[in-house]
Design an enzyme around this catalytic site. Structure first.
Site, PDB file in Angstrom:
ATOM      1  CB  CYS A  43      34.317  37.607  41.531  1.00  0.00           C
ATOM      2  SG  CYS A  43      34.549  39.120  40.034  1.00  0.00           S
ATOM      3  CD  GLU A  66      41.488  38.600  40.498  1.00  0.00           C
ATOM      4  OE1 GLU A  66      41.097  39.764  40.264  1.00  0.00           O
ATOM      5  OE2 GLU A  66      41.165  37.709  40.743  1.00  0.00           O
TER       6      GLU A  66
HETATM    7  N1  THU Z   1      38.596  41.357  44.896  1.00  0.00           N
HETATM    8  C1  THU Z   1      39.473  40.683  43.652  1.00  0.00           C
HETATM    9  O1  THU Z   1      40.712  41.756  42.587  1.00  0.00           O
HETATM   10  N2  THU Z   1      39.836  39.892  43.274  1.00  0.00           N
HETATM   11  C2  THU Z   1      39.628  39.032  43.562  1.00  0.00           C
HETATM   12  O2  THU Z   1      39.646  37.842  43.142  1.00  0.00           O
HETATM   13  C3  THU Z   1      38.147  38.449  44.299  1.00  0.00           C
HETATM   14  C4  THU Z   1      38.293  40.426  44.693  1.00  0.00           C
HETATM   15  C5  THU Z   1      38.613  42.362  45.184  1.00  0.00           C
HETATM   16  C6  THU Z   1      37.930  43.305  44.747  1.00  0.00           C
HETATM   17  C7  THU Z   1      37.520  43.541  46.476  1.00  0.00           C
HETATM   18  O3  THU Z   1      37.970  45.217  46.080  1.00  0.00           O
HETATM   19  C8  THU Z   1      38.007  43.355  47.200  1.00  0.00           C
HETATM   20  O4  THU Z   1      38.887  42.478  46.438  1.00  0.00           O
HETATM   21  C9  THU Z   1      37.084  42.409  48.411  1.00  0.00           C
HETATM   22  O5  THU Z   1      35.733  41.981  47.651  1.00  0.00           O
END
Ligand code: THU
Length: 160
Positions: free
Chosen positions: A111, A74
């Site tokens: 997150c 995001e």
């Molecule tokens: N992650 C995202 O790219 N977006 C989210 O909404 C949740 C988590 C990624 C961060 C990390 O590379 C992986 O997912 C595991 O947390």
């Protein structure tokens, strides 16, 4: 003593129920999972940002051996869009997650750090950003980022 309840409204659709524009943006987010760099978590996330001028910017998560140096999908997509069009508001954001060989049945929600970043863009342009969260069984539509981050800290909190 007073009590306050803060509520988040989530509209739940099947993919097929969504209007074409939303389906198109979710498909862009879904395509992006294939290009994610996620060797550590194996959790591939794609994001697509549609601007008010019709341009679509996409991104995916970029991990790092020094874990905190990586960045979520995001934020990659949103910073990419804002960096290229600093004066154009965001119309819609779509997110999809893929792991263990499949898209998840239920949506993954951004997150906390991403919520804070997305909120900055929403308040910067003074325009609600609807957020689409993909799942194979259900898609969430949240009408703005503020719904995702109640009791937030934002520009107005600084009184500037
Ligand atoms: N992650 C995202 O790219 N977006 C989210 O909404 C949740 C988590 C990624 C961060 C990390 O590379 C992986 O997912 C595991 O947390």
């Amino acid at each position: 003593m007073q009590e306050k309840t803060v509520e988040t409204k989530v509209k739940i659709y099947t993919f097929d129920e969504l209007e074409n524009g939303y389906q198109h943006l979710l498909n862009k987010a879904k395509e992006q999972v294939n290009k994610a760099y996620a060797p550590y978590s194996g959790f591939q996330v794609g994001a697509a940002v549609e601007l008010e001028n019709g341009e679509i910017f996409t991104g995916n998560n970029q991990e790092n051996a020094a874990y905190p140096s990586g960045l979520c999908a995001e934020r990659v997509a949103m910073f990419y869009a804002n960096a290229n069009y600093p004066n154009v508001a965001v119309k819609t954001l779509a997110i999809a997650a893929f792991t263990s060989g499949k898209f998840l049945p239920n949506p993954v929600t951004p997150c906390g750090s991403c919520r804070q970043v997305l909120l900055e863009t929403e308040s910067r342009f003074g325009k609600d950003i609807p957020v689409l969260l993909y799942g194979t069984e259900e898609v969430y539509l949240i009408e703005n980022v503020k719904q995702l981050l109640p009791l937030c800290f934002e520009k107005s909190s600084l009184n500037k």
